[in-house]
Scaffold this motif. Sequence first.
Motif, short mmCIF file in Angstrom:
data_model
loop_
_atom_site.label_atom_id
_atom_site.label_comp_id
_atom_site.label_asym_id
_atom_site.label_seq_id
_atom_site.Cartn_x
_atom_site.Cartn_y
_atom_site.Cartn_z
N SER A 79 30.39 50.96 40.83
CA SER A 79 30.76 51.27 42.22
C SER A 79 31.92 50.39 42.69
CB SER A 79 29.55 51.12 43.15
OG SER A 79 29.11 49.78 43.20
N SER A 80 31.96 49.13 42.24
CA SER A 80 33.07 48.25 42.62
C SER A 80 34.38 48.73 42.02
CB SER A 80 32.78 46.82 42.15
OG SER A 80 31.66 46.29 42.83
N LEU A 81 34.34 49.17 40.76
CA LEU A 81 35.55 49.68 40.12
C LEU A 81 36.03 50.97 40.78
CD1 LEU A 81 34.81 48.91 36.39
CD2 LEU A 81 36.48 47.78 37.88
N LYS A 82 35.08 51.78 41.21
CA LYS A 82 35.45 53.02 41.91
C LYS A 82 36.23 52.70 43.18
CE LYS A 82 33.69 57.14 44.12
NZ LYS A 82 32.58 57.70 44.85
N VAL A 83 35.76 51.69 43.91
CA VAL A 83 36.44 51.27 45.14
C VAL A 83 37.88 50.85 44.81
CG1 VAL A 83 36.51 49.48 46.91
CG2 VAL A 83 34.36 50.64 46.40
N LEU A 84 38.05 50.06 43.76
CA LEU A 84 39.39 49.62 43.36
C LEU A 84 40.28 50.80 43.01
CD1 LEU A 84 38.79 46.48 41.15
CD2 LEU A 84 39.76 46.57 43.43
N LYS A 85 39.75 51.71 42.22
CA LYS A 85 40.56 52.82 41.74
C LYS A 85 40.94 53.80 42.84
CE LYS A 85 39.04 52.38 37.03
NZ LYS A 85 38.38 52.92 35.87
#
Length: 189
Positions: A79-85
Amino acid sequence: MSIIAEIKNRRAIRDYSQREVEDKKIKALLEAATWAPNDRMREPWCFYVIKGKAKKRYEAMAYDYLQERFPTKPHLIESSLKVLKTTPVHIVVTADIVPGDEEASIDNEYAVCCAIHSMWLAAKELGLGLVWRTRGVGLVRDDRMYEFIGAPENKKIIGNLFIGYPDGEALKKAKAPARTSFEEKTIWL
């Protein structure tokens, strides 16, 4: 709309559409920041704009950080990587450290907080959403972020701003604003 109404309507926007943020609007945010109050006109801020290829490098660095920090929480990492992307642009904001003058350095941090708030209010006017990250995937307290921005001397990272055009569906689901009354937080002397 009045300034007070704008302040009351300011929100942390975390979900963005895939639309790129124009450089003209990024520059308008940076210009708004430079008009923030600051002690002795030191203008103690520096901005590091992360987009394009730099954003891909940031995502890779954040992935490594998240893997180290949360090895048993793959859903949190995902979920954190999704926010970044899905965040089109990041702006890391630093405050100047004045060697040998701790009080001036602290005053500079306060000024940078004002600059970030000015950017937040300007973002709404420009049709942008913004969230000020100070922990976690923002990497504000991680040495890797200092290295990423060039390891500047006498700088303290105050925040990592995630900026983009708000996702319309997410805005519809947002909760109504609520705050504790100032009367509960105020002592008249």
